[in-house]
Design a protein around this motif. Structure first.
Motif, PDB file in Angstrom:
ATOM      1  N   VAL A  75       0.860  -1.191   0.000  1.00  0.00           N
ATOM      2  CA  VAL A  75       0.000   0.000   0.000  1.00  0.00           C
ATOM      3  C   VAL A  75       0.891   1.233   0.000  1.00  0.00           C
ATOM      4  N   ASP A  76       0.516   2.220  -0.793  1.00  0.00           N
ATOM      5  CA  ASP A  76       1.207   3.508  -0.786  1.00  0.00           C
ATOM      6  C   ASP A  76       1.203   4.057   0.647  1.00  0.00           C
ATOM      7  N   PRO A  77       2.387   4.330   1.229  1.00  0.00           N
ATOM      8  CA  PRO A  77       2.414   4.769   2.635  1.00  0.00           C
ATOM      9  C   PRO A  77       1.694   6.091   2.881  1.00  0.00           C
ATOM     10  N   THR A  78       1.449   6.869   1.827  1.00  0.00           N
ATOM     11  CA  THR A  78       0.704   8.124   2.027  1.00  0.00           C
ATOM     12  C   THR A  78      -0.802   7.875   2.083  1.00  0.00           C
ATOM     13  N   ARG A  79      -1.224   6.603   1.910  1.00  0.00           N
ATOM     14  CA  ARG A  79      -2.666   6.299   1.901  1.00  0.00           C
ATOM     15  C   ARG A  79      -3.019   5.186   2.897  1.00  0.00           C
ATOM     16  N   PRO A  80      -2.866   5.467   4.197  1.00  0.00           N
ATOM     17  CA  PRO A  80      -3.189   4.434   5.199  1.00  0.00           C
ATOM     18  C   PRO A  80      -4.647   3.986   5.125  1.00  0.00           C
ATOM     19  N   ASP A  81      -5.535   4.834   4.578  1.00  0.00           N
ATOM     20  CA  ASP A  81      -6.943   4.428   4.436  1.00  0.00           C
ATOM     21  C   ASP A  81      -7.070   3.216   3.511  1.00  0.00           C
ATOM     22  N   VAL A  82      -6.162   3.111   2.514  1.00  0.00           N
ATOM     23  CA  VAL A  82      -6.204   1.968   1.595  1.00  0.00           C
ATOM     24  C   VAL A  82      -5.783   0.693   2.333  1.00  0.00           C
ATOM     25  N   ALA A  83      -4.845   0.826   3.256  1.00  0.00           N
ATOM     26  CA  ALA A  83      -4.438  -0.344   4.044  1.00  0.00           C
ATOM     27  C   ALA A  83      -5.637  -0.908   4.813  1.00  0.00           C
ATOM     28  N   THR A  84      -6.451  -0.020   5.369  1.00  0.00           N
ATOM     29  CA  THR A  84      -7.662  -0.459   6.078  1.00  0.00           C
ATOM     30  C   THR A  84      -8.590  -1.217   5.133  1.00  0.00           C
ATOM     31  N   GLU A  85      -8.725  -0.692   3.898  1.00  0.00           N
ATOM     32  CA  GLU A  85      -9.589  -1.350   2.897  1.00  0.00           C
ATOM     33  C   GLU A  85      -9.062  -2.737   2.536  1.00  0.00           C
ATOM     34  N   VAL A  86      -7.741  -2.846   2.381  1.00  0.00           N
ATOM     35  CA  VAL A  86      -7.174  -4.134   1.958  1.00  0.00           C
ATOM     36  C   VAL A  86      -7.415  -5.190   3.044  1.00  0.00           C
ATOM     37  N   VAL A  87      -7.222  -4.815   4.310  1.00  0.00           N
ATOM     38  CA  VAL A  87      -7.444  -5.791   5.384  1.00  0.00           C
ATOM     39  C   VAL A  87      -8.921  -6.204   5.432  1.00  0.00           C
ATOM     40  N   ALA A  88      -9.826  -5.236   5.259  1.00  0.00           N
ATOM     41  CA  ALA A  88     -11.259  -5.579   5.279  1.00  0.00           C
ATOM     42  C   ALA A  88     -11.595  -6.522   4.126  1.00  0.00           C
ATOM     43  N   TRP A  89     -11.014  -6.266   2.964  1.00  0.00           N
ATOM     44  CA  TRP A  89     -11.243  -7.160   1.806  1.00  0.00           C
ATOM     45  C   TRP A  89     -10.710  -8.566   2.106  1.00  0.00           C
ATOM     46  N   PHE A  90      -9.501  -8.629   2.685  1.00  0.00           N
ATOM     47  CA  PHE A  90      -8.910  -9.933   2.996  1.00  0.00           C
ATOM     48  C   PHE A  90      -9.807 -10.709   3.959  1.00  0.00           C
ATOM     49  N   SER A  92     -12.861 -10.616   4.058  1.00  0.00           N
ATOM     50  CA  SER A  92     -14.045 -11.095   3.337  1.00  0.00           C
ATOM     51  C   SER A  92     -13.729 -12.264   2.404  1.00  0.00           C
ATOM     52  N   VAL A  93     -12.466 -12.411   1.960  1.00  0.00           N
ATOM     53  CA  VAL A  93     -12.150 -13.509   1.026  1.00  0.00           C
ATOM     54  C   VAL A  93     -11.464 -14.691   1.718  1.00  0.00           C
ATOM     55  N   ALA A  94     -10.924 -14.488   2.915  1.00  0.00           N
ATOM     56  CA  ALA A  94     -10.252 -15.589   3.620  1.00  0.00           C
ATOM     57  C   ALA A  94     -11.267 -16.683   3.928  1.00  0.00           C
ATOM     58  N   GLU A  95     -10.766 -17.918   3.886  1.00  0.00           N
ATOM     59  CA  GLU A  95     -11.680 -19.064   4.035  1.00  0.00           C
ATOM     60  C   GLU A  95     -11.336 -19.902   5.254  1.00  0.00           C
ATOM     61  N   CYS A  96     -10.800 -19.267   6.312  1.00  0.00           N
ATOM     62  CA  CYS A  96     -10.462 -20.036   7.509  1.00  0.00           C
ATOM     63  C   CYS A  96     -10.513 -19.118   8.725  1.00  0.00           C
ATOM     64  N   THR A  97     -10.446 -19.704   9.896  1.00  0.00           N
ATOM     65  CA  THR A  97     -10.552 -18.889  11.111  1.00  0.00           C
ATOM     66  C   THR A  97      -9.219 -18.262  11.497  1.00  0.00           C
ATOM     67  N   GLU A  98      -8.099 -18.844  11.021  1.00  0.00           N
ATOM     68  CA  GLU A  98      -6.796 -18.279  11.389  1.00  0.00           C
ATOM     69  C   GLU A  98      -6.182 -17.615  10.161  1.00  0.00           C
ATOM     70  N   ARG A  99      -6.091 -16.277  10.190  1.00  0.00           N
ATOM     71  CA  ARG A  99      -5.548 -15.532   9.052  1.00  0.00           C
ATOM     72  C   ARG A  99      -4.183 -14.954   9.431  1.00  0.00           C
ATOM     73  N   THR A 100      -3.235 -15.020   8.480  1.00  0.00           N
ATOM     74  CA  THR A 100      -1.900 -14.479   8.744  1.00  0.00           C
ATOM     75  C   THR A 100      -1.453 -13.595   7.591  1.00  0.00           C
ATOM     76  N   THR A 101      -0.496 -12.741   7.890  1.00  0.00           N
ATOM     77  CA  THR A 101       0.136 -11.895   6.888  1.00  0.00           C
ATOM     78  C   THR A 101       1.530 -11.543   7.388  1.00  0.00           C
ATOM     79  N   THR A 102       2.395 -11.185   6.462  1.00  0.00           N
ATOM     80  CA  THR A 102       3.754 -10.799   6.833  1.00  0.00           C
ATOM     81  C   THR A 102       4.033  -9.414   6.279  1.00  0.00           C
ATOM     82  N   VAL A 103       4.587  -8.549   7.123  1.00  0.00           N
ATOM     83  CA  VAL A 103       4.973  -7.200   6.694  1.00  0.00           C
ATOM     84  C   VAL A 103       6.423  -6.969   7.107  1.00  0.00           C
ATOM     85  N   LEU A 104       7.046  -5.942   6.529  1.00  0.00           N
ATOM     86  CA  LEU A 104       8.358  -5.552   7.036  1.00  0.00           C
ATOM     87  C   LEU A 104       8.113  -4.632   8.241  1.00  0.00           C
ATOM     88  N   GLN A 105       8.903  -4.810   9.280  1.00  0.00           N
ATOM     89  CA  GLN A 105       8.618  -4.101  10.542  1.00  0.00           C
ATOM     90  C   GLN A 105       8.407  -2.587  10.378  1.00  0.00           C
TER      91      GLN A 105
END
Ligand SMILES: CC(C)(COP(=O)(O)OP(=O)(O)OC[C@H]1O[C@@H](n2cnc3c(N)ncnc32)[C@H](O)[C@@H]1OP(=O)(O)O)[C@@H](O)C(=O)NCCC(=O)NCCS
Length: 290
Positions: A75-90, A92-105
Motif C-alpha cells: 500500500v502507498d504509505p501516504t494512503r493508510p486508508d487503503v491499508a484499512t480497505e485491503v485488510v477488510a477485503w482480505f 471477506s475472502v479468507a476461508e479459515c478462522t486463522e488468518r496471517t500476513t507478513t509485513v516488514l517491521q
C-alpha cells in the motif's frame, strides 16, 4: 478510489508499478519477488484472490490472498486508508478462522491497519531479514577446478527449473519448466541476471536469480540454491557474486536479499554476510484467529 479484481499480466505490472514507485529499504516487496511469487509454483494461481485499489491510473494498494488465509500486500504509505480497505477485503475472502500476513517491521501504515483489525504479532513465527550491500566494489567470483559460471539463455527454462529444484530439494520444490518459462516471460526478468554454476560435464548445480529495479537502481537476489552433493564448495557464493557484478554492470547501485533471520534456519544469512551483505529490517508475521 476504485477496487477491481486481478485479471492478468497487466494487473501484475500495475502491482509492480506501485512497488517500484514507493520502494525504499523499508518496504517488504521488490518488483522481482512479486513476479517470482506469482509465477514460480505451478498451479498456485488457482488459490490466489487478488484485488487492486486505484485512483485514476495510479495504483494505491493491492491485496493478494493465498486461500485459505495468507495475505501478501503493498500500500502507498501516504494512503493508510487503503491499508484499512485491503485488510477488510482480505477478511471477506479468507476461508479459515486463522488468518496471517507478513509485513516488514517499518511498514507502519500496514501495522496500524492490522492492529485496528484485531491482528497481533506472532513473536514465535519464522522471520526474514532484509540484507543490503553497495555494488561499487564487488569481488571476483572464485570457483574450484571443474566448475564454471554462465548466465541463462532464453529457452533454457527446463534446465534452469531443474537446477532450482536440485537446490531446493530439502523443501520439495515444485518449480517446473513451464512455470520457470512464465517467470522468464515476466517483467523485469533478464537472462543476463540469472546465473548458474555448471560442471565440466555440463550439469547445472547451483543458481542465483537476480532482478533489477532500474528506477531505484536496486537489485534483488531471489532465489538461490545449490544441489546438496555440491554444497560448501563456494558455488552459491560464486553465483551470487556473478549476479552482483551483473547488477553493477546493468547500472544498479545496491543489492538486496532476504534470508531467514530466526535461529531455525541460519545458513543462508551466513552465506550473504560472507559476501558483504549487512542486515536491515526484518519481517513480522501478524495473526488473527476467530
Ligand atoms: C544456502 C545454500 C545456497 C548455500 O550453498 P553453498 O554452495 O553450500 O554455499 P557456499 O559453499 O557458497 O558457502 C558460502 C558461505 O556460506 C556459509 N555457509 C554455507 N553453508 C553453510 C553451512 N552448512 N553451515 C554454516 N555456514 C554455511 C559459510 O559462511 C560459507 O563460507 P565458508 O564455506 O568459506 O565458511 C545451500 O545450502 C542451499 O541451496 N540451501 C537450500 C536453499 C536455500 O536455503 N537457499 C537460500 C535461501 S535465501
Amino acid at each position: 478510489m476504485q477496487r477491481h479484481d486481478y485479471s492478468g499480466a497487466d494487473d501484475l505490472r500495475a502491482m509492480q508499478d506501485l512497488v517500484q514507485r514507493t520502494w525504499s529499504p523499508r518496504c517488504r516487496w521488490h518488483v522481482g519477488d512479486v513476479a517470482w511469487g506469482r509465477y514460480a509454483i505451478p498451479g498456485a494461481a488457482a488459490g490466489f484472490r487478488t484485488a487492486l485499489w486505484s485512483d485514476g491510473d495510479q495504483v494505491l494498494g493491492w491485496g493478494w490472498a493465498e486461500v485459505p488465509g495468507f495475505l501478501s500486500w503493498a500500500v502507498d504509505p501516504t494512503r493508510p486508508d487503503v491499508a484499512t480497505e485491503v485488510v477488510a477485503w482480505f477478511e471477506s475472502v479468507a476461508e479459515c478462522t486463522e488468518r496471517t500476513t507478513t509485513v516488514l517491521q517499518p511498514e507502519a501504515h500496514l501495522v496500524d491497519a492490522l492492529a485496528a483489525a484485531g491482528y497481533s504479532p506472532d513473536r514465535a513465527a519464522p522471520y526474514f531479514v532484509h540484507h543490503h550491500r553497495a555494488l561499487d566494489d564487488v569481488e571476483e567470483p572464485q570457483l574450484p577446478d571443474g566448475f564454471r559460471l554462465r548466465h541463462v539463455e532464453p529457452g533454457q527454462s527446463a534446465a534452469r527449473a531443474a537446477v532450482h529444484r536440485a537446490g531446493w530439494s530439502d523443501f520439495g520444490s515444485r518449480v517446473s519448466a513451464e512455470s520457470y518459462a512464465e517467470v522468464m516471460a515476466a517483467w523485469p526478468y533478464r537472462p543476463d541476471l540469472d546465473w548458474v554454476v555448471e560442471t565440466d560435464d555440463g550439469e547445472w548445480v547451483a543458481s542465483a536469480l537476480g532482478w533489477l529495479d532500474d528506477h531505484n537502481a536496486v537489485g534483488l537476489i531471489e532465489p538461490v540454491g545449490c544441489a546438496p552433493a555440491y554444497r560448501r564448495l563456494g558455488l552459491a557464493r560464486a553465483a551470487n557474486l556473478a549476479v552482483l557484478q551483473a547488477f553493477r554492470d546493468a547500472g544498479a547501485a545496491s543489492a538486496l536479499v532476504g534470508p531467514r533471520g530466526d535461529e531455525a534456519y541460519p545458513v543462508p544469512a551466513r552465506l550473504y554476510r560472507s559476501i558483504g551483505f549487512a542486515p536491515g529490517a526484518r519481517t513480522v508475521t501478524y495473526r488473527r484467529t476467530g
